[in-house]
Structure formats: C-alpha cells, structure tokens
Motif scaffolding. Structure first.
Motif, short mmCIF file in Angstrom:
data_model
loop_
_atom_site.label_atom_id
_atom_site.label_comp_id
_atom_site.label_asym_id
_atom_site.label_seq_id
_atom_site.Cartn_x
_atom_site.Cartn_y
_atom_site.Cartn_z
N ASN A 294 0.67 -1.22 -0.15
CA ASN A 294 0.43 -0.03 -0.14
C ASN A 294 1.08 1.21 0.17
O ASN A 294 0.87 1.63 -0.44
CB ASN A 294 -0.72 0.27 1.30
N ALA A 295 2.06 1.71 0.32
CA ALA A 295 2.95 2.50 0.97
C ALA A 295 3.28 2.92 -0.30
O ALA A 295 3.99 4.15 -0.95
CB ALA A 295 3.86 2.16 1.94
N LEU A 296 3.96 1.53 -0.77
CA LEU A 296 4.49 1.31 -2.53
C LEU A 296 4.04 2.32 -3.26
O LEU A 296 4.23 2.81 -4.34
CB LEU A 296 4.98 0.21 -2.28
N ALA A 297 2.74 1.83 -3.37
CA ALA A 297 1.40 2.24 -4.04
C ALA A 297 1.32 3.65 -4.75
O ALA A 297 1.22 4.44 -4.98
CB ALA A 297 0.17 1.51 -4.22
N ALA A 298 1.16 4.51 -2.86
CA ALA A 298 1.15 5.61 -2.38
C ALA A 298 2.69 6.21 -3.10
O ALA A 298 2.15 7.16 -4.03
CB ALA A 298 1.05 5.74 -1.32
N HIS A 299 3.42 5.49 -3.15
CA HIS A 299 4.79 6.53 -3.23
C HIS A 299 4.72 6.45 -4.97
O HIS A 299 5.80 7.45 -5.69
CB HIS A 299 6.30 5.19 -3.02
N HIS A 300 4.77 5.39 -5.48
CA HIS A 300 5.00 5.44 -6.65
C HIS A 300 3.26 6.04 -7.79
O HIS A 300 3.20 6.34 -8.72
CB HIS A 300 4.97 4.17 -7.13
N LYS A 301 2.59 6.23 -6.86
CA LYS A 301 1.62 6.66 -7.22
C LYS A 301 0.42 5.79 -8.49
O LYS A 301 -0.21 6.18 -9.41
CB LYS A 301 1.94 8.50 -7.91
N VAL A 302 0.27 4.58 -7.58
CA VAL A 302 -0.49 4.15 -8.61
C VAL A 302 -1.12 3.53 -7.35
O VAL A 302 -1.07 3.10 -6.12
CB VAL A 302 0.81 2.32 -8.83
N GLU A 303 -2.67 2.93 -8.53
CA GLU A 303 -3.48 2.32 -7.86
C GLU A 303 -3.57 1.00 -7.28
O GLU A 303 -3.06 -0.04 -7.82
CB GLU A 303 -4.67 2.09 -9.00
N LEU A 304 -3.84 1.24 -6.68
CA LEU A 304 -4.20 -0.30 -5.85
C LEU A 304 -5.37 -0.90 -5.57
O LEU A 304 -6.60 -0.24 -5.08
CB LEU A 304 -3.58 -0.16 -4.05
N HIS A 305 -5.15 -2.22 -6.17
CA HIS A 305 -6.35 -3.35 -5.29
C HIS A 305 -5.79 -4.03 -4.70
O HIS A 305 -5.18 -5.11 -4.78
CB HIS A 305 -6.78 -4.10 -6.96
N GLU A 306 -7.14 -4.08 -3.55
CA GLU A 306 -6.95 -5.01 -2.69
C GLU A 306 -8.02 -6.22 -2.76
O GLU A 306 -9.29 -5.55 -2.31
CB GLU A 306 -7.21 -4.51 -0.46
N THR A 307 -8.20 -7.52 -2.80
CA THR A 307 -8.61 -8.58 -2.69
C THR A 307 -8.84 -9.34 -1.24
O THR A 307 -8.14 -9.99 -0.93
CB THR A 307 -8.70 -8.79 -4.13
N PRO A 308 -9.96 -10.26 -1.49
CA PRO A 308 -9.86 -11.36 -0.62
C PRO A 308 -9.05 -12.31 -1.02
O PRO A 308 -8.33 -11.89 -1.47
CB PRO A 308 -11.10 -11.78 -0.62
N VAL A 309 -8.78 -12.66 -0.12
CA VAL A 309 -7.65 -13.96 -0.48
C VAL A 309 -7.86 -14.54 -1.34
O VAL A 309 -9.42 -15.56 -1.20
CB VAL A 309 -7.52 -14.89 0.60
N GLY A 310 -7.23 -15.48 -1.95
CA GLY A 310 -7.67 -16.21 -3.06
C GLY A 310 -6.76 -15.91 -4.65
O GLY A 310 -7.61 -14.74 -4.74
N PHE A 311 -6.19 -16.18 -4.77
CA PHE A 311 -5.30 -15.50 -6.58
C PHE A 311 -6.24 -15.55 -7.37
O PHE A 311 -6.31 -15.09 -8.44
CB PHE A 311 -3.76 -16.89 -6.73
N LYS A 312 -7.19 -16.13 -7.81
CA LYS A 312 -8.60 -15.80 -8.56
C LYS A 312 -8.78 -14.50 -8.36
O LYS A 312 -9.09 -14.04 -9.83
CB LYS A 312 -9.80 -16.77 -7.77
N TYR A 313 -9.00 -14.30 -7.69
CA TYR A 313 -8.96 -13.18 -7.90
C TYR A 313 -8.17 -11.67 -8.04
O TYR A 313 -8.35 -10.50 -8.95
CB TYR A 313 -9.40 -11.97 -5.91
N ILE A 314 -7.00 -12.24 -7.71
CA ILE A 314 -5.36 -11.44 -8.86
C ILE A 314 -5.77 -12.34 -9.98
O ILE A 314 -5.39 -10.81 -11.23
CB ILE A 314 -4.32 -11.93 -8.04
N GLY A 315 -6.00 -13.27 -10.49
CA GLY A 315 -5.75 -13.44 -11.63
C GLY A 315 -6.87 -12.65 -12.75
O GLY A 315 -6.72 -12.25 -13.44
#
Length: 464
Positions: A294-315
């Motif tokens: 989260n901190a790196l996303a803010a530093h790089h000005k990159v959108e953060l996507h926080e998902t439930p646990v389970g790689f299907k959401y990342i996929g």
C-alpha cells in the motif's frame, strides 16, 4: 454414501486411499467432462497434467480415457509439469481448460484435482459449483464418438515465454551464482535449465523424483530450505530460489542465508517492475498481504487493488491488465502479460534479475524500501479452536471494535474475514478456516517490538 467432492479455489484435495480414490477420481473427471460438454458440445480439447506425486501417471491415464469417452480430446503431458506451465499451455494451445493432478504444497499422502478455465486461470466459484452439480448428476453416458488422446509437451513454449520476460543476459553479466531447490517437485529442469543456458552458475538440490518429498510437505518455507542454504554456502551463492510441489509457490533466500518472507518479495518486485519496466497500471494484493505494498503504491502513485484471499481475484486483475504485479502472502504471484495463475518459477527468476540489475542483496534492497516508505513487520499465526470458543469467536467477528491493543481502530475491512487497521498503521486480520476449526491471524506493525505486542493482543482477543 459417496464422498462429497468440493472444488475450492485450488481444486479438490484429499488423502490418497481415503477420499482420493480411483472411484472418486473417476466421479470428479466425469463431472468435469460433463461440464466441458455443456460449454462446447463438439471439438473440445482438455489438457491433462500432474505433479510428481504417487500414481500421477495412472490418474492422468484414467482422466484421458474418461474425457475421450465424451468425445473430448485429451492433450496429455507425459512428465510432471509446473502448474503455471500447464496454465500457459491452455492459453498457447487455445484449449478448453486443463485437469491438473496436484496437491501443491500439501504433504505427500495428499493428491488433488485442479481445473483451469480456457483463459488459463483457476476456475471461478461459479464454474466449480457447476462441476460439483455435474459430479452429483453424473451417469457417465459416453459420447458415440471416442476421442483419441494426443501427447503434449508444455515445456518448450513455457520456457520460451520466460525467456521473453526475464533479462537473463543481465543475470549472466552480473556474475550471479544461484542455487535452486525444486523440493523434488514439478519445476525440476525449468529455472535451472534456463539459467545454465544463459551461462549463469547454478547448482540444484533435490533434483530427482521422490513421491514422498523427503518425508514432508514440499513447501518452500524457511525451516525446509537448509539443504539449499548448505549448497549456497558451498558455492558462495548470491541468492537461493525454491518452488513447491507444483511450482506455483516460491521461497527466496538471501546471500547470508536469511529467508525472505513472501510479503517482502512481492513488495520488492513491485518496486523493481515499476522502475525497470515502467509499469504503473496498478498493483494487486490480498487483504491479508503486507501494507508495505500500500505504501509503495502511494509512493509510486499507482492504483492499489486489495482483494479477498484467493489468487483467482488476482488472476482476474491480470486478465484485465489492471495490475503490473499481484500477489498473496502465501507465496503466490504473477505479473502483467503473463498467466493469471501463481508462478513460483517466474518469481524466483525475477528475483535473480532484480539482484543482478540492482547490484545489491535482497536484505539491503528491503532496508532501502523501509527508508523510502517506512518499515513493516508482518506475521501469520494459526490457532485451533474448541467448538465453544469457535462459536463465541464467530459472534465476536461480527462486532466493529472501536479500540484494539491500546490503539484506536481507524478502519474496519470486511473483504475477507475481519481486518482492523489501527491509528499507528498496524493492523490485524482474522479469517476462519472453512475446512478445520482454525482461525488464521495476520498481524503487521511498524516495528518488531510493536509486532510482538500486537500478536499477543491478537491472540488474547480470540480467547477472551
């Protein structure tokens, strides 16, 4: 009464000769075949693969026969293959999915069946529920036209893809020395062959088939990587990379023998990919993964996507090109333009490239991140619950505490379980297991001392 076969995020897993029997394998594959036929009545092709577990070849043969009886052409991979290689093969071959016999990082007495969708991703819940219904309804009515199995070698195409992604020349020019531990698993001959081909000095341990995985789970965790450390000391390696039984998870060891927990690996690679590739389209992480991201996303000005646990959401985020990298603290990650599936082989090779290009050890790179965005110390703990404690604690999880561990609760997150974000940036997340009387507790604080206090408070909150 027949065993109820439940396909979760990672497929169906069970102990061999208890629930994972020839009868139940046939039932499961029949259900998958019926589902595939419901999606494509003619000309369907399904890849059949496995990890190196006991009887894997036999299970693949059974699956091929059943698929063929439904008129579905089985593309059978003869040798054990990494899950990400099978995922890439689905995409490369434009297949209708894959059946993968694997229990991933689970102990050797387990086996499992994982079904991948036509996009190479783990089957989503709506698909697995349909498969479960077809298993119950299955009467095994074969097609009038028997389809013949065809051989498939998934290794060349997958290795070619990794050559496109990884800068092997940079690893070679840096004079990096690498040790690889496949833990007797499916990645044998994958990352080490690519490194050798590039002229990199690499040594491999546990480079033979052992269906018992040395007598323990093929999990690339700190306590199981001592043989890799021994070999690292022997050749004075700069990095050690490991994969689990089916190579979808990774384990990384620094030059001084320190195990780098997956939380940190994902954060380091995110920072590296932003700088080296210029990818700023987004980053994905599960709710239980470090807020260093989260901190790196803010530093790089990159959108953060926080998902439930389970790689299907990342996929799903990778398929939509919404993220440069996505990962989970349980040692799964993938990146932009790659498979929507965890890839432990890729993770290890990317770490080699990062160390080579940044010319510093992983430990030093992590300290630089802490200087840049602050320090983060995460831990995961499991606690077994009695029926009485579980019932009481389940009720407690419905509450929204105002304070926790002497701190004000700034945010209550319910994406998956209960996550409490505190006013000092620390947080704790509780997730009840769906298969056993266990609560998983994820805690993170800005200091090691703070983590000790938070962890103790998190445990106390369960049993009070």
């Amino acid at each position: 009464m027949p065993t109820q076969i439940k396909f979760g995020t990672s497929g169906w897993r069970a102990v061999m000769a208890e629930e994972f029997t020839f009868t139940n394998v046939r039932r499961a594959v029949n259900g998958i075949a019926r589902y595939v036929k419901s999606q494509r009545s003619q000309g369907a092709r399904i890849i059949v693969g496995r990890d190196p577990r006991f009887l894997g070849e036999t299970f693949c043969s059974i699956a091929a026969d059943i698929l063929g009886s439904y008129g579905i052409t089985p593309l059978v991979i003869a040798e054990a293959a990494p899950t990400p290689a099978i995922s890439y093969a689905v995409i490369h071959e434009k297949a209708d999915g894959a059946i993968n016999f694997t229990a991933s990082h689970n102990p050797p007495e387990y086996n499992g069946i994982k079904f991948s969708a036509p996009d190479g991703a783990p089957a989503l819940p709506e698909v697995t529920k349909q498969i479960e219904k077809e298993i119950v309804a299955s009467d095994g009515i074969p097609s009038a036209t028997q389809a013949t199995a065809q051989p498939l070698d998934c290794k060349p195409a997958y290795l070619a893809r990794l050559r496109e992604i990884i800068d092997f020349s940079a690893i070679q020019k840096a004079g990096l020395r690498v040790v690889f531990d496949p833990l007797w698993g499916a990645a044998r001959g994958y990352p080490d062959s690519l490194l050798k081909e590039a002229g990199v000095q690499v040594a491999t341990v546990h480079d033979y088939r052992d269906v018992l995985f040395g007598g323990h789970a093929p999990e690339p965790d700190d306590h199981l990587l001592e043989p890799m450390r021994d070999k690292m000391r022997e050749i004075k390696a700069h990095i050690g990379i490991a994969t689990d039984g089916d190579a979808d998870r990774f384990g990384i060891v620094d030059e001084d023998g320190t195990f780098l927990q997956p939380n940190y690996v994902i954060a380091l690679l995110f920072d590296y990919l932003v700088d080296s590739r210029g990818w700023k389209n987004g980053v994905g992480k599960s709710v239980a993964t470090t807020n260093l991201i989260n901190a790196l996303a803010a530093h790089h000005k990159v959108e953060l996507h926080e998902t439930p646990v389970g790689f299907k959401y990342i996929g799903e985020l990778i398929k939509q090109d919404k993220i440069a990298i996505g990962g989970e603290e349980s040692a799964g990650l993938s990146i932009r333009y790659h498979v929507p599936e965890k890839d432990g082989v890729l993770a290890g090779l990317l770490c080699c490239e990062m160390v080579a290009c940044r010319k510093q050890s992983l430990g030093r790179l992590l300290q630089e991140l802490f200087v840049k965005v602050g320090s983060f110390y995460p831990v995961r703990e499991n606690f077994r619950l009695t029926p009485e404690v579980k019932e009481k604690f389940t009720e407690k999880l419905r509450l929204d505490p105002q304070t926790f561990a002497g701190h004000k609760v700034n945010e209550v997150v319910r994406k998956d379980g209960l996550k409490l974000v505190l006013d000092d940036g620390s947080w704790v997340c509780y997730r009840l297991s769906g298969t056993e009387p266990v609560v998983r507790v994820y805690s993170e604080a800005p200091s090691e001392q703070g983590l000790q206090k938070l962890s103790a408070a998190a445990k106390q909150w369960i049993f009070d």
